[in-house]
Design a protein around this motif. Sequence first.
Motif, PDB file in Angstrom:
ATOM      1  N   MET A   1       3.908  39.129 128.982  1.00  0.00           N
ATOM      2  CA  MET A   1       3.189  38.722 127.795  1.00  0.00           C
ATOM      3  C   MET A   1       4.185  38.148 126.792  1.00  0.00           C
ATOM      4  SD  MET A   1       0.999  41.039 125.119  1.00  0.00           S
ATOM      5  CE  MET A   1      -0.360  41.234 126.243  1.00  0.00           C
ATOM      6  N   GLU A   2       3.856  37.003 126.262  1.00  0.00           N
ATOM      7  CA  GLU A   2       4.722  36.358 125.280  1.00  0.00           C
ATOM      8  C   GLU A   2       4.520  37.015 123.915  1.00  0.00           C
ATOM      9  OE1 GLU A   2       5.569  31.900 123.542  1.00  0.00           O
ATOM     10  OE2 GLU A   2       4.339  32.138 125.325  1.00  0.00           O
ATOM     11  N   LEU A   3       5.610  37.257 123.216  1.00  0.00           N
ATOM     12  CA  LEU A   3       5.541  37.917 121.915  1.00  0.00           C
ATOM     13  C   LEU A   3       5.816  36.938 120.793  1.00  0.00           C
ATOM     14  CD1 LEU A   3       7.504  41.190 122.722  1.00  0.00           C
ATOM     15  CD2 LEU A   3       5.040  40.855 122.707  1.00  0.00           C
ATOM     16  N   GLU A   4       5.220  37.192 119.664  1.00  0.00           N
ATOM     17  CA  GLU A   4       5.407  36.398 118.461  1.00  0.00           C
ATOM     18  C   GLU A   4       5.972  37.320 117.388  1.00  0.00           C
ATOM     19  OE1 GLU A   4       5.276  32.995 116.129  1.00  0.00           O
ATOM     20  OE2 GLU A   4       4.505  33.083 118.173  1.00  0.00           O
ATOM     21  N   THR A   5       6.941  36.859 116.626  1.00  0.00           N
ATOM     22  CA  THR A   5       7.512  37.651 115.542  1.00  0.00           C
ATOM     23  C   THR A   5       6.882  37.217 114.231  1.00  0.00           C
ATOM     24  OG1 THR A   5       9.610  37.897 116.699  1.00  0.00           O
ATOM     25  CG2 THR A   5       9.647  38.243 114.327  1.00  0.00           C
ATOM     26  N   LEU A   6       6.393  38.194 113.471  1.00  0.00           N
ATOM     27  CA  LEU A   6       5.814  37.943 112.156  1.00  0.00           C
ATOM     28  C   LEU A   6       6.672  38.643 111.120  1.00  0.00           C
ATOM     29  CD1 LEU A   6       2.072  38.637 112.985  1.00  0.00           C
ATOM     30  CD2 LEU A   6       3.223  36.440 112.971  1.00  0.00           C
ATOM     31  N   GLU A   7       6.762  38.053 109.956  1.00  0.00           N
ATOM     32  CA  GLU A   7       7.566  38.645 108.883  1.00  0.00           C
ATOM     33  C   GLU A   7       6.644  39.069 107.747  1.00  0.00           C
ATOM     34  OE1 GLU A   7      10.891  37.217 105.673  1.00  0.00           O
ATOM     35  OE2 GLU A   7      10.972  36.355 107.677  1.00  0.00           O
ATOM     36  N   ILE A   8       6.831  40.300 107.287  1.00  0.00           N
ATOM     37  CA  ILE A   8       6.059  40.828 106.163  1.00  0.00           C
ATOM     38  C   ILE A   8       7.055  41.285 105.105  1.00  0.00           C
ATOM     39  CG2 ILE A   8       4.447  42.608 105.396  1.00  0.00           C
ATOM     40  CD1 ILE A   8       3.410  42.730 108.263  1.00  0.00           C
ATOM     41  N   LYS A   9       6.880  40.824 103.894  1.00  0.00           N
ATOM     42  CA  LYS A   9       7.768  41.240 102.802  1.00  0.00           C
ATOM     43  C   LYS A   9       7.084  42.354 102.026  1.00  0.00           C
ATOM     44  CE  LYS A   9      10.023  36.846 102.560  1.00  0.00           C
ATOM     45  NZ  LYS A   9      11.350  36.578 102.168  1.00  0.00           N
ATOM     46  N   ILE A  10       7.814  43.463 101.886  1.00  0.00           N
ATOM     47  CA  ILE A  10       7.291  44.645 101.213  1.00  0.00           C
ATOM     48  C   ILE A  10       8.318  45.089 100.164  1.00  0.00           C
ATOM     49  CG2 ILE A  10       6.647  47.065 101.548  1.00  0.00           C
ATOM     50  CD1 ILE A  10       5.707  46.248 104.338  1.00  0.00           C
ATOM     51  N   PRO A  11       7.871  45.372  98.953  1.00  0.00           N
ATOM     52  CA  PRO A  11       8.810  45.827  97.930  1.00  0.00           C
ATOM     53  C   PRO A  11       9.578  47.069  98.389  1.00  0.00           C
ATOM     54  CG  PRO A  11       6.683  45.340  96.951  1.00  0.00           C
ATOM     55  CD  PRO A  11       6.509  45.280  98.439  1.00  0.00           C
ATOM     56  N   LYS A  12      10.892  47.058  98.158  1.00  0.00           N
ATOM     57  CA  LYS A  12      11.746  48.166  98.611  1.00  0.00           C
ATOM     58  C   LYS A  12      11.301  49.511  98.064  1.00  0.00           C
ATOM     59  CE  LYS A  12      16.018  45.763  99.623  1.00  0.00           C
ATOM     60  NZ  LYS A  12      17.450  45.681  99.384  1.00  0.00           N
ATOM     61  N   GLU A  13      10.809  49.534  96.835  1.00  0.00           N
ATOM     62  CA  GLU A  13      10.423  50.814  96.247  1.00  0.00           C
ATOM     63  C   GLU A  13       9.240  51.456  96.989  1.00  0.00           C
ATOM     64  OE1 GLU A  13       8.892  47.464  93.620  1.00  0.00           O
ATOM     65  OE2 GLU A  13      10.860  48.055  94.295  1.00  0.00           O
ATOM     66  N   LEU A  14       8.454  50.659  97.692  1.00  0.00           N
ATOM     67  CA  LEU A  14       7.363  51.219  98.490  1.00  0.00           C
ATOM     68  C   LEU A  14       7.865  51.894  99.758  1.00  0.00           C
ATOM     69  CD1 LEU A  14       4.620  48.448  98.249  1.00  0.00           C
ATOM     70  CD2 LEU A  14       4.821  50.554  96.927  1.00  0.00           C
ATOM     71  N   LEU A  15       9.081  51.578 100.150  1.00  0.00           N
ATOM     72  CA  LEU A  15       9.640  52.127 101.380  1.00  0.00           C
ATOM     73  C   LEU A  15      10.563  53.315 101.146  1.00  0.00           C
ATOM     74  CD1 LEU A  15      10.425  48.803 103.271  1.00  0.00           C
ATOM     75  CD2 LEU A  15       8.513  50.351 103.637  1.00  0.00           C
ATOM     76  N   LEU A  16      10.703  53.736  99.897  1.00  0.00           N
ATOM     77  CA  LEU A  16      11.581  54.861  99.608  1.00  0.00           C
ATOM     78  C   LEU A  16      11.098  56.109 100.343  1.00  0.00           C
ATOM     79  CD1 LEU A  16      12.259  54.447  95.782  1.00  0.00           C
ATOM     80  CD2 LEU A  16      13.792  53.925  97.677  1.00  0.00           C
ATOM     81  N   GLY A  17      11.973  56.698 101.100  1.00  0.00           N
ATOM     82  CA  GLY A  17      11.648  57.915 101.818  1.00  0.00           C
ATOM     83  C   GLY A  17      10.835  57.703 103.090  1.00  0.00           C
ATOM     84  N   ILE A  18      10.628  56.452 103.467  1.00  0.00           N
ATOM     85  CA  ILE A  18       9.870  56.155 104.681  1.00  0.00           C
ATOM     86  C   ILE A  18      10.814  55.517 105.694  1.00  0.00           C
ATOM     87  CG2 ILE A  18       7.967  54.823 105.673  1.00  0.00           C
ATOM     88  CD1 ILE A  18       6.670  54.819 102.898  1.00  0.00           C
ATOM     89  N   GLU A  19      10.789  56.054 106.897  1.00  0.00           N
ATOM     90  CA  GLU A  19      11.613  55.483 107.963  1.00  0.00           C
ATOM     91  C   GLU A  19      11.005  54.142 108.380  1.00  0.00           C
ATOM     92  OE1 GLU A  19      12.780  56.430 112.546  1.00  0.00           O
ATOM     93  OE2 GLU A  19      12.112  58.100 111.303  1.00  0.00           O
ATOM     94  N   LYS A  20      11.818  53.090 108.381  1.00  0.00           N
ATOM     95  CA  LYS A  20      11.334  51.741 108.675  1.00  0.00           C
ATOM     96  C   LYS A  20      10.634  51.638 110.027  1.00  0.00           C
ATOM     97  CE  LYS A  20      14.059  48.376 106.651  1.00  0.00           C
ATOM     98  NZ  LYS A  20      15.029  47.281 106.669  1.00  0.00           N
ATOM     99  N   ARG A  21      11.204  52.249 111.046  1.00  0.00           N
ATOM    100  CA  ARG A  21      10.630  52.179 112.391  1.00  0.00           C
ATOM    101  C   ARG A  21       9.234  52.796 112.400  1.00  0.00           C
ATOM    102  NH1 ARG A  21       9.738  55.568 116.075  1.00  0.00           N
ATOM    103  NH2 ARG A  21      10.989  57.214 115.171  1.00  0.00           N
ATOM    104  N   LYS A  22       9.084  53.949 111.749  1.00  0.00           N
ATOM    105  CA  LYS A  22       7.793  54.629 111.686  1.00  0.00           C
ATOM    106  C   LYS A  22       6.787  53.797 110.897  1.00  0.00           C
ATOM    107  CE  LYS A  22       4.978  58.319 111.649  1.00  0.00           C
ATOM    108  NZ  LYS A  22       3.682  57.891 112.096  1.00  0.00           N
ATOM    109  N   PHE A  23       7.249  53.173 109.838  1.00  0.00           N
ATOM    110  CA  PHE A  23       6.392  52.331 109.006  1.00  0.00           C
ATOM    111  C   PHE A  23       5.840  51.166 109.828  1.00  0.00           C
ATOM    112  CE2 PHE A  23       5.736  48.979 105.778  1.00  0.00           C
ATOM    113  CZ  PHE A  23       4.848  49.644 104.948  1.00  0.00           C
ATOM    114  N   VAL A  24       6.700  50.520 110.614  1.00  0.00           N
ATOM    115  CA  VAL A  24       6.276  49.396 111.458  1.00  0.00           C
ATOM    116  C   VAL A  24       5.287  49.874 112.519  1.00  0.00           C
ATOM    117  CG1 VAL A  24       7.078  47.688 113.153  1.00  0.00           C
ATOM    118  CG2 VAL A  24       8.338  48.011 111.016  1.00  0.00           C
ATOM    119  N   GLU A  25       5.552  51.030 113.136  1.00  0.00           N
ATOM    120  CA  GLU A  25       4.625  51.590 114.128  1.00  0.00           C
ATOM    121  C   GLU A  25       3.254  51.841 113.508  1.00  0.00           C
ATOM    122  OE1 GLU A  25       6.313  55.156 115.777  1.00  0.00           O
ATOM    123  OE2 GLU A  25       7.947  54.070 116.762  1.00  0.00           O
TER     124      GLU A  25
END
Length: 87
Positions: A1-25
């Motif tokens: 299966m061919e994959l496509e990469t999408l980019e989402i910009k999220i303010p850094k302060e919304l990610l405080l204390g959140i693991e990036k990998r878990k957030f993406v999942e």
Amino acid sequence: MELETLEIKIPKELLLGIEKRKFVEDIKLFIAMKLYEEGVLSLGKAAVLAEKNEEELMEALSEHGIDVIRYPKDELDEEKEFLKEIK
């Protein structure tokens, strides 16, 4: 299966204390569930998007109050009538 990469910009302060990998999942799971709920994706395709097997996705759908099995309205009405008749 061919994959496509999408980019989402999220303010850094919304990610405080959140693991990036878990957030993406979680984003993938919630998008897959929403697209399944709206009928855009089948269960199988939604599971692929969420990187889950179908059983795991069905469990997540159920936990979030999304119907796993969908009846067309006319079939559901027929089932209701049948159940009323056999009571």
